[in-house]
Design a protein around this motif. Structure first.
Motif, PDB file in Angstrom:
ATOM      1  N   LEU A  91     -13.202   3.508  -8.100  1.00  0.00           N
ATOM      2  CA  LEU A  91     -11.977   2.722  -8.259  1.00  0.00           C
ATOM      3  C   LEU A  91     -11.691   1.899  -7.002  1.00  0.00           C
ATOM      4  O   LEU A  91     -11.273   0.730  -7.097  1.00  0.00           O
ATOM      5  CB  LEU A  91     -10.806   3.636  -8.587  1.00  0.00           C
ATOM      6  CG  LEU A  91     -10.774   4.176 -10.025  1.00  0.00           C
ATOM      7  CD1 LEU A  91      -9.838   5.368 -10.132  1.00  0.00           C
ATOM      8  CD2 LEU A  91     -10.359   3.086 -11.006  1.00  0.00           C
ATOM      9  N   ASP A  92     -11.910   2.473  -5.838  1.00  0.00           N
ATOM     10  CA  ASP A  92     -11.712   1.716  -4.595  1.00  0.00           C
ATOM     11  C   ASP A  92     -12.647   0.512  -4.533  1.00  0.00           C
ATOM     12  O   ASP A  92     -12.235  -0.602  -4.195  1.00  0.00           O
ATOM     13  CB  ASP A  92     -11.963   2.616  -3.379  1.00  0.00           C
ATOM     14  CG  ASP A  92     -10.800   3.552  -3.088  1.00  0.00           C
ATOM     15  OD1 ASP A  92      -9.667   3.247  -3.520  1.00  0.00           O
ATOM     16  OD2 ASP A  92     -11.024   4.587  -2.433  1.00  0.00           O
ATOM     17  N   PHE A  93     -13.917   0.736  -4.856  1.00  0.00           N
ATOM     18  CA  PHE A  93     -14.892  -0.358  -4.816  1.00  0.00           C
ATOM     19  C   PHE A  93     -14.473  -1.498  -5.748  1.00  0.00           C
ATOM     20  O   PHE A  93     -14.414  -2.669  -5.350  1.00  0.00           O
ATOM     21  CB  PHE A  93     -16.283   0.139  -5.243  1.00  0.00           C
ATOM     22  CG  PHE A  93     -16.954   1.036  -4.235  1.00  0.00           C
ATOM     23  CD1 PHE A  93     -16.945   0.723  -2.891  1.00  0.00           C
ATOM     24  CD2 PHE A  93     -17.618   2.188  -4.645  1.00  0.00           C
ATOM     25  CE1 PHE A  93     -17.584   1.545  -1.959  1.00  0.00           C
ATOM     26  CE2 PHE A  93     -18.252   3.017  -3.734  1.00  0.00           C
ATOM     27  CZ  PHE A  93     -18.233   2.697  -2.391  1.00  0.00           C
ATOM     28  N   PHE A  95      -1.073   3.496 -15.445  1.00  0.00           N
ATOM     29  CA  PHE A  95      -2.120   4.031 -14.567  1.00  0.00           C
ATOM     30  C   PHE A  95      -1.677   5.308 -13.851  1.00  0.00           C
ATOM     31  O   PHE A  95      -2.474   6.217 -13.642  1.00  0.00           O
ATOM     32  CB  PHE A  95      -2.539   2.966 -13.551  1.00  0.00           C
ATOM     33  CG  PHE A  95      -3.082   1.730 -14.198  1.00  0.00           C
ATOM     34  CD1 PHE A  95      -4.332   1.736 -14.800  1.00  0.00           C
ATOM     35  CD2 PHE A  95      -2.340   0.561 -14.237  1.00  0.00           C
ATOM     36  CE1 PHE A  95      -4.841   0.600 -15.416  1.00  0.00           C
ATOM     37  CE2 PHE A  95      -2.829  -0.590 -14.845  1.00  0.00           C
ATOM     38  CZ  PHE A  95      -4.076  -0.567 -15.443  1.00  0.00           C
ATOM     39  N   LEU A  96      -0.399   5.376 -13.478  1.00  0.00           N
ATOM     40  CA  LEU A  96       0.105   6.583 -12.827  1.00  0.00           C
ATOM     41  C   LEU A  96       0.020   7.788 -13.757  1.00  0.00           C
ATOM     42  O   LEU A  96      -0.078   8.927 -13.309  1.00  0.00           O
ATOM     43  CB  LEU A  96       1.559   6.377 -12.383  1.00  0.00           C
ATOM     44  CG  LEU A  96       1.771   5.375 -11.239  1.00  0.00           C
ATOM     45  CD1 LEU A  96       3.258   5.077 -11.073  1.00  0.00           C
ATOM     46  CD2 LEU A  96       1.184   5.917  -9.938  1.00  0.00           C
ATOM     47  N   ALA A 106      -1.584   6.657  -7.902  1.00  0.00           N
ATOM     48  CA  ALA A 106      -0.417   7.043  -7.100  1.00  0.00           C
ATOM     49  C   ALA A 106      -0.596   6.610  -5.644  1.00  0.00           C
ATOM     50  O   ALA A 106       0.368   6.220  -4.973  1.00  0.00           O
ATOM     51  CB  ALA A 106      -0.217   8.554  -7.184  1.00  0.00           C
ATOM     52  N   ARG A 107      -1.817   6.652  -5.162  1.00  0.00           N
ATOM     53  CA  ARG A 107      -2.091   6.255  -3.786  1.00  0.00           C
ATOM     54  C   ARG A 107      -2.109   4.735  -3.627  1.00  0.00           C
ATOM     55  O   ARG A 107      -1.573   4.194  -2.666  1.00  0.00           O
ATOM     56  CB  ARG A 107      -3.440   6.829  -3.355  1.00  0.00           C
ATOM     57  CG  ARG A 107      -3.803   6.587  -1.889  1.00  0.00           C
ATOM     58  CD  ARG A 107      -5.122   7.216  -1.526  1.00  0.00           C
ATOM     59  NE  ARG A 107      -6.258   6.514  -2.080  1.00  0.00           N
ATOM     60  CZ  ARG A 107      -7.028   6.976  -3.052  1.00  0.00           C
ATOM     61  NH1 ARG A 107      -6.771   8.156  -3.592  1.00  0.00           N
ATOM     62  NH2 ARG A 107      -8.053   6.274  -3.513  1.00  0.00           N
ATOM     63  N   GLN A 108      -2.668   4.025  -4.603  1.00  0.00           N
ATOM     64  CA  GLN A 108      -2.893   2.597  -4.472  1.00  0.00           C
ATOM     65  C   GLN A 108      -1.713   1.760  -4.974  1.00  0.00           C
ATOM     66  O   GLN A 108      -1.314   0.794  -4.333  1.00  0.00           O
ATOM     67  CB  GLN A 108      -4.158   2.217  -5.248  1.00  0.00           C
ATOM     68  CG  GLN A 108      -4.601   0.772  -5.099  1.00  0.00           C
ATOM     69  CD  GLN A 108      -5.075   0.437  -3.710  1.00  0.00           C
ATOM     70  OE1 GLN A 108      -4.368  -0.197  -2.940  1.00  0.00           O
ATOM     71  NE2 GLN A 108      -6.286   0.880  -3.372  1.00  0.00           N
TER      72      GLN A 108
END
Length: 463
Positions: free
Chosen positions: A383-385, A157-158, A137-139
């Motif tokens: 997930l960010d990495f 993914f959401l 939701a953020r990305q």
């Protein structure tokens, strides 16, 4: 349906053809059925072994007694086998079971589906699913990224769903060199589908079936839509809308086995961890037991008495659920039965009281909440990495190094051979690359996820 039509329907439901194979082309050993082979393939798979270090309720618990996803799945499989055999005996009684299928085979189909039902759960259980959803939701709402994903792909993914990941594991990522993954039978995969629909369904269809238990979640990603539709069409379950199907009748038995186990054994674990007293647990389980059962008297130690109470309660719920299944079988077959078996049983009020107590007194325990919160940070950080390195294909040195940390096998599908991660990534869409990331992260055990996050964050250095 007429009796002859129902029998033909069950022949399709119980077909032993395999996903990805046009015909049986491997040796059949005497005394070992196709459904036995399904069960064995799941037991010997790596994702099944990884469940030994994945959260059931009490994440990373120091107690050797409390359940992990592995022990939970084994217990669910045992209960599912009993429900399946009882269901098979009823099918014989009604003349619906094909001549080459026995009640034991029905038990094995349900048991195999039960073994596999949690394979796709990420680290930290359902809070891990929520962590992936929150990250998405953020990305993925970033306007610059919308062009890289269709709405249906974003929804995968959401609303990230462990059930859909379970099917992806079995049908694609295990045995990824060929179509159909580990090539289970259509009957077993059909039984696995608790929510036989994609993540994105038309609003009018969702509204029409909003109260149906099969619509609570979804069971396949867009990447596996073709395979999922094949399973549903081969088994002959009714199609409700495009890509949306009714449940396989045996799915209700798998769901009941899961409902029975986690409701009761979560409280048994809570008692062992001294979160609740014996008296509280006894009073919660007592209404679920047979009226004429032999109640454990004072000569039994509390731990022994709890085991007996758990056994009585599970047995009572199995009988209650199979009676509902038998009574509602025709509406289950035509896809009009929309409740869980437990909800439609006479024991539902006692069961609901038990679940409500667990939500208030067990799942909100500080020890559970603290470690679950750490899970959000761990999965979000990973997930960010990997999004930067794998999906965005960043050119920074750190991204190039990280691309070599993810196993190259996670990027390979269909037998293709490349000489570098970059070459594999070039052949994949942004959606497919992100699926590779969630495959990798959701496949980690709890301990491995924490360890990898700490190392990538510099909190802990490799030794």
């Amino acid at each position: 349906m007429a009796s002859s039509e129902r029998r033909l329907f069950w022949e399709k439901l119980l077909c032993s053809s395999r996903l990805g194979l046009s015909a049986h082309n491997s040796p059949i050993f005497p005394g070992r059925t196709e459904f036995d082979r399904d069960y064995d393939r799941i037991v010997f798979s790596e994702p099944f072994r990884n469940l030994q270090d994945k959260t059931q309720v009490f994440p990373l618990s120091p107690s050797d007694y409390t359940r992990t996803r592995l022990t939970h799945s084994l217990e669910v499989s045992c209960v599912g086998r009993s429900l399946g055999q009882l269901g098979g005996e009823y099918l014989v009684e009604k003349g619906l079971l094909p001549d080459d299928v026995s009640p034991f085979n029905i038990g094995m189909i349900v048991a195999a589906a039960c073994l596999a039902h949690d394979l796709g759960n990420p680290p930290f259980g359902h809070s891990g699913e929520d962590a992936i959803q929150q990250w998405a939701a953020r990305q993925l709402n970033n306007k610059s990224l919308l062009q890289d994903f269709t709405e249906e792909e974003r929804r995968d993914f959401l609303r990230f769903e462990g059930n859909a990941q379970s099917f992806r594991i079995l049908a694609k990522t295990q045995g990824r060199e060929h179509r159909g993954g580990i090539r289970l039978t259509h009957a077993t995969l059909g039984t696995l589908f608790k929510y036989p629909r994609p993540s994105c369904v038309a609003d009018d269809v969702m509204q029409q079936f909003s109260s149906d238990v099969a619509f609570k979640k979804f069971n396949y990603f867009q990447a596996e839509a073709e395979l999922a539709v094949e399973v549903c069409r081969v088994t002959g379950v009714p199609e409700r809308a495009a890509g949306v199907y009714a449940r396989h009748p045996l799915t209700f038995l798998m769901e009941a086995a899961d409902d029975i186990c986690y409701a009761i054994v979560d409280l048994e674990d809570a008692h062992r961890l001294k979160l609740i007293s014996f008296e509280t647990l006894r009073d919660l389980l007592h209404p679920l037991c047979y009226a004429d059962y032999s109640f454990p008297d004072e000569k039994f130690e509390h731990d022994t008495a709890v085991v007996m109470l758990r056994s009585y309660a599970i047995s009572s719920l199995v009988q209650a659920c199979i009676e509902v299944w038998k009574e509602q079988l025709e509406s289950i077959e035509n896809g009009t039965f929309g409740d869980s078996l437990i909800k439609a049983s006479g024991l539902f009020e006692s069961y609901r009281a038990l679940k409500q107590f667990a939500r208030e007194k067990v799942y909100d325990d500080e020890r559970v909440l603290l470690i679950e919160y750490a899970g959000y940070e761990t999965l979000g950080g990973l997930l960010d990495f990997f999004y930067s390195a794998i999906v965005a294909r960043g050119e920074a040195l750190r991204d190039r190094k990280l691309r070599r940390i993810m196993p190259i096998s996670n990027l390979r599908f269909g037998g293709q051979t490349q000489d570098s991660p970059e070459a594999y990534l070039e052949s994949l869409s942004a959606y497919e690359r992100l699926l590779c990331v969630t495959d990798y992260i959701s496949g980690l055990t709890d301990s491995a996820a924490v360890d990898l996050y700490q190392k990538l964050s510099g909190i802990k250095l490799p030794r």
